[in-house]
Design a protein around this motif. Structure first.
Motif, PDB file in Angstrom:
ATOM      1  N   VAL A 156     -19.901   5.476   3.072  1.00  0.00           N
ATOM      2  CA  VAL A 156     -18.831   5.995   2.231  1.00  0.00           C
ATOM      3  C   VAL A 156     -19.172   5.816   0.753  1.00  0.00           C
ATOM      4  O   VAL A 156     -20.055   5.041   0.392  1.00  0.00           O
ATOM      5  CB  VAL A 156     -17.489   5.291   2.539  1.00  0.00           C
ATOM      6  CG1 VAL A 156     -17.033   5.583   3.950  1.00  0.00           C
ATOM      7  CG2 VAL A 156     -17.572   3.809   2.289  1.00  0.00           C
ATOM      8  N   ASP A 157     -18.445   6.534  -0.086  1.00  0.00           N
ATOM      9  CA  ASP A 157     -18.541   6.390  -1.535  1.00  0.00           C
ATOM     10  C   ASP A 157     -17.488   5.362  -1.947  1.00  0.00           C
ATOM     11  O   ASP A 157     -16.311   5.692  -2.093  1.00  0.00           O
ATOM     12  CB  ASP A 157     -18.297   7.742  -2.203  1.00  0.00           C
ATOM     13  CG  ASP A 157     -18.379   7.673  -3.707  1.00  0.00           C
ATOM     14  OD1 ASP A 157     -18.759   6.608  -4.247  1.00  0.00           O
ATOM     15  OD2 ASP A 157     -18.062   8.681  -4.362  1.00  0.00           O
ATOM     16  N   ASP A 158     -17.909   4.116  -2.124  1.00  0.00           N
ATOM     17  CA  ASP A 158     -16.964   3.037  -2.387  1.00  0.00           C
ATOM     18  C   ASP A 158     -16.387   3.070  -3.801  1.00  0.00           C
ATOM     19  O   ASP A 158     -15.382   2.425  -4.081  1.00  0.00           O
ATOM     20  CB  ASP A 158     -17.609   1.679  -2.114  1.00  0.00           C
ATOM     21  CG  ASP A 158     -18.897   1.479  -2.878  1.00  0.00           C
ATOM     22  OD1 ASP A 158     -19.579   2.457  -3.162  1.00  0.00           O
ATOM     23  OD2 ASP A 158     -19.212   0.312  -3.193  1.00  0.00           O
ATOM     24  N   THR A 159     -16.978   3.831  -4.698  1.00  0.00           N
ATOM     25  CA  THR A 159     -16.480   3.885  -6.072  1.00  0.00           C
ATOM     26  C   THR A 159     -15.317   4.859  -6.232  1.00  0.00           C
ATOM     27  O   THR A 159     -14.580   4.783  -7.214  1.00  0.00           O
ATOM     28  CB  THR A 159     -17.606   4.292  -7.048  1.00  0.00           C
ATOM     29  OG1 THR A 159     -18.111   5.569  -6.655  1.00  0.00           O
ATOM     30  CG2 THR A 159     -18.714   3.264  -7.037  1.00  0.00           C
ATOM     31  N   ASN A 160     -15.129   5.781  -5.308  1.00  0.00           N
ATOM     32  CA  ASN A 160     -14.068   6.783  -5.416  1.00  0.00           C
ATOM     33  C   ASN A 160     -12.998   6.623  -4.345  1.00  0.00           C
ATOM     34  O   ASN A 160     -12.327   7.600  -3.991  1.00  0.00           O
ATOM     35  CB  ASN A 160     -14.658   8.195  -5.345  1.00  0.00           C
ATOM     36  CG  ASN A 160     -15.489   8.509  -6.567  1.00  0.00           C
ATOM     37  OD1 ASN A 160     -15.110   8.167  -7.673  1.00  0.00           O
ATOM     38  ND2 ASN A 160     -16.632   9.133  -6.359  1.00  0.00           N
ATOM     39  N   GLY A 161     -12.822   5.433  -3.822  1.00  0.00           N
ATOM     40  CA  GLY A 161     -11.827   5.206  -2.795  1.00  0.00           C
ATOM     41  C   GLY A 161     -10.444   4.964  -3.372  1.00  0.00           C
ATOM     42  O   GLY A 161     -10.257   4.812  -4.581  1.00  0.00           O
ATOM     43  N   LYS A 162      -9.459   4.932  -2.478  1.00  0.00           N
ATOM     44  CA  LYS A 162      -8.080   4.716  -2.874  1.00  0.00           C
ATOM     45  C   LYS A 162      -7.429   3.799  -1.831  1.00  0.00           C
ATOM     46  O   LYS A 162      -7.628   3.984  -0.630  1.00  0.00           O
ATOM     47  CB  LYS A 162      -7.355   6.058  -2.935  1.00  0.00           C
ATOM     48  CG  LYS A 162      -5.907   5.972  -3.361  1.00  0.00           C
ATOM     49  CD  LYS A 162      -5.286   7.343  -3.439  1.00  0.00           C
ATOM     50  CE  LYS A 162      -4.604   7.630  -2.138  1.00  0.00           C
ATOM     51  NZ  LYS A 162      -3.799   8.835  -2.109  1.00  0.00           N
ATOM     52  N   ALA A 163      -6.677   2.806  -2.306  1.00  0.00           N
ATOM     53  CA  ALA A 163      -5.988   1.889  -1.397  1.00  0.00           C
ATOM     54  C   ALA A 163      -4.503   1.878  -1.710  1.00  0.00           C
ATOM     55  O   ALA A 163      -4.107   1.847  -2.883  1.00  0.00           O
ATOM     56  CB  ALA A 163      -6.559   0.489  -1.522  1.00  0.00           C
ATOM     57  N   THR A 164      -3.691   1.928  -0.652  1.00  0.00           N
ATOM     58  CA  THR A 164      -2.236   1.834  -0.807  1.00  0.00           C
ATOM     59  C   THR A 164      -1.713   0.833   0.212  1.00  0.00           C
ATOM     60  O   THR A 164      -2.351   0.581   1.238  1.00  0.00           O
ATOM     61  CB  THR A 164      -1.550   3.197  -0.589  1.00  0.00           C
ATOM     62  OG1 THR A 164      -1.857   3.657   0.735  1.00  0.00           O
ATOM     63  CG2 THR A 164      -2.000   4.215  -1.604  1.00  0.00           C
ATOM     64  N   PHE A 165      -0.531   0.264  -0.082  1.00  0.00           N
ATOM     65  CA  PHE A 165       0.079  -0.687   0.837  1.00  0.00           C
ATOM     66  C   PHE A 165       1.501  -0.235   1.128  1.00  0.00           C
ATOM     67  O   PHE A 165       2.305  -0.041   0.214  1.00  0.00           O
ATOM     68  CB  PHE A 165       0.079  -2.096   0.234  1.00  0.00           C
ATOM     69  CG  PHE A 165       0.505  -3.153   1.199  1.00  0.00           C
ATOM     70  CD1 PHE A 165      -0.364  -3.608   2.181  1.00  0.00           C
ATOM     71  CD2 PHE A 165       1.782  -3.685   1.147  1.00  0.00           C
ATOM     72  CE1 PHE A 165       0.027  -4.582   3.082  1.00  0.00           C
ATOM     73  CE2 PHE A 165       2.174  -4.665   2.050  1.00  0.00           C
ATOM     74  CZ  PHE A 165       1.304  -5.110   3.009  1.00  0.00           C
ATOM     75  N   ASP A 166       1.801  -0.052   2.405  1.00  0.00           N
ATOM     76  CA  ASP A 166       3.143   0.326   2.847  1.00  0.00           C
ATOM     77  C   ASP A 166       3.913  -0.958   3.121  1.00  0.00           C
ATOM     78  O   ASP A 166       3.611  -1.684   4.080  1.00  0.00           O
ATOM     79  CB  ASP A 166       3.059   1.188   4.107  1.00  0.00           C
ATOM     80  CG  ASP A 166       4.401   1.729   4.544  1.00  0.00           C
ATOM     81  OD1 ASP A 166       5.447   1.265   4.035  1.00  0.00           O
ATOM     82  OD2 ASP A 166       4.415   2.625   5.408  1.00  0.00           O
ATOM     83  N   THR A 167       4.909  -1.261   2.278  1.00  0.00           N
ATOM     84  CA  THR A 167       5.638  -2.525   2.405  1.00  0.00           C
ATOM     85  C   THR A 167       6.533  -2.558   3.638  1.00  0.00           C
ATOM     86  O   THR A 167       6.766  -3.628   4.196  1.00  0.00           O
ATOM     87  CB  THR A 167       6.484  -2.797   1.148  1.00  0.00           C
ATOM     88  OG1 THR A 167       7.323  -1.662   0.901  1.00  0.00           O
ATOM     89  CG2 THR A 167       5.594  -3.038  -0.051  1.00  0.00           C
TER      90      THR A 167
END
Length: 185
Positions: A159-170
């Protein structure tokens, strides 16, 4: 005719019996080989999981590509004394699809993972919030930790680790990491 079929059936049973006997003999021979200690060549790592790492070094030659100090061991990533359990996680693939793909079938896209554009990793952290999670992603690994849970695993694709996105569903207490897949072909 009935007698003919019974003879044919008994011939099939005899053939099957001889095949099974050959299989048992081969299994017996292979189990004898596996009970013997493996032969160890110079330069191989020999250890039990609980033993410290020891490497028998071989003399370097002019054909060596790397020195031993340049080779990163898997043990540098994994702390064997860390007994935190692994949280529940799953890998999903994301694909950009239009109506010309699904209804008309006009493009070359298939439902295979080779035609996917993103890898989505969902990690369940019950009882935690985003500020409690330590996340590190490389092109081949993911490392997500809390005080009581630890995820350290290889990714199924590069994967391209520099262009990733992380979200957290509370509400669901799920960390979702979306990473673009690097296609090497």
């Amino acid at each position: 005719k009935k007698y003919y079929y019974n003879m044919e059936f008994s011939a099939d049973i005899n053939s099957l019996s001889s095949l099974l006997a050959e299989s048992r003999e081969a299994e017996g021979r292979s189990s004898l080989k596996t009970n013997q200690p493996p032969k160890v060549a110079e330069g191989t790592v020999v250890r039990k999981p609980s033993d410290p790492v020891s490497i028998k070094s071989t003399p370097t030659t002019n054909k060596s590509i790397w020195s031993e100090s340049e080779i990163v061991s898997e043990d540098t990533f994994v702390d064997l004394s860390d007994k935190r359990p692994c949280p529940r996680y799953e890998f999903c693939y994301k694909q950009t699809v239009g109506t010309e793909d699904t209804i008309l079938g006009m493009s070359d896209k298939t439902p295979l993972t080779s035609d996917c554009s993103h890898l989505v990793i969902k990690v369940h952290f019950p009882g935690y919030s985003l500020k409690d999670i330590d996340l590190k992603v490389t092109c081949q690994r993911i490392n997500a930790n809390t005080k009581t849970l630890k995820l350290l695993t290889y990714l199924p694709v590069k994967v391209d680790d520099t262009n990733g996105k992380a979200t957290f569903d509370t509400k669901k207490e799920v960390l979702t990491v979306t990473l673009p897949i690097v296609h090497e072909f």
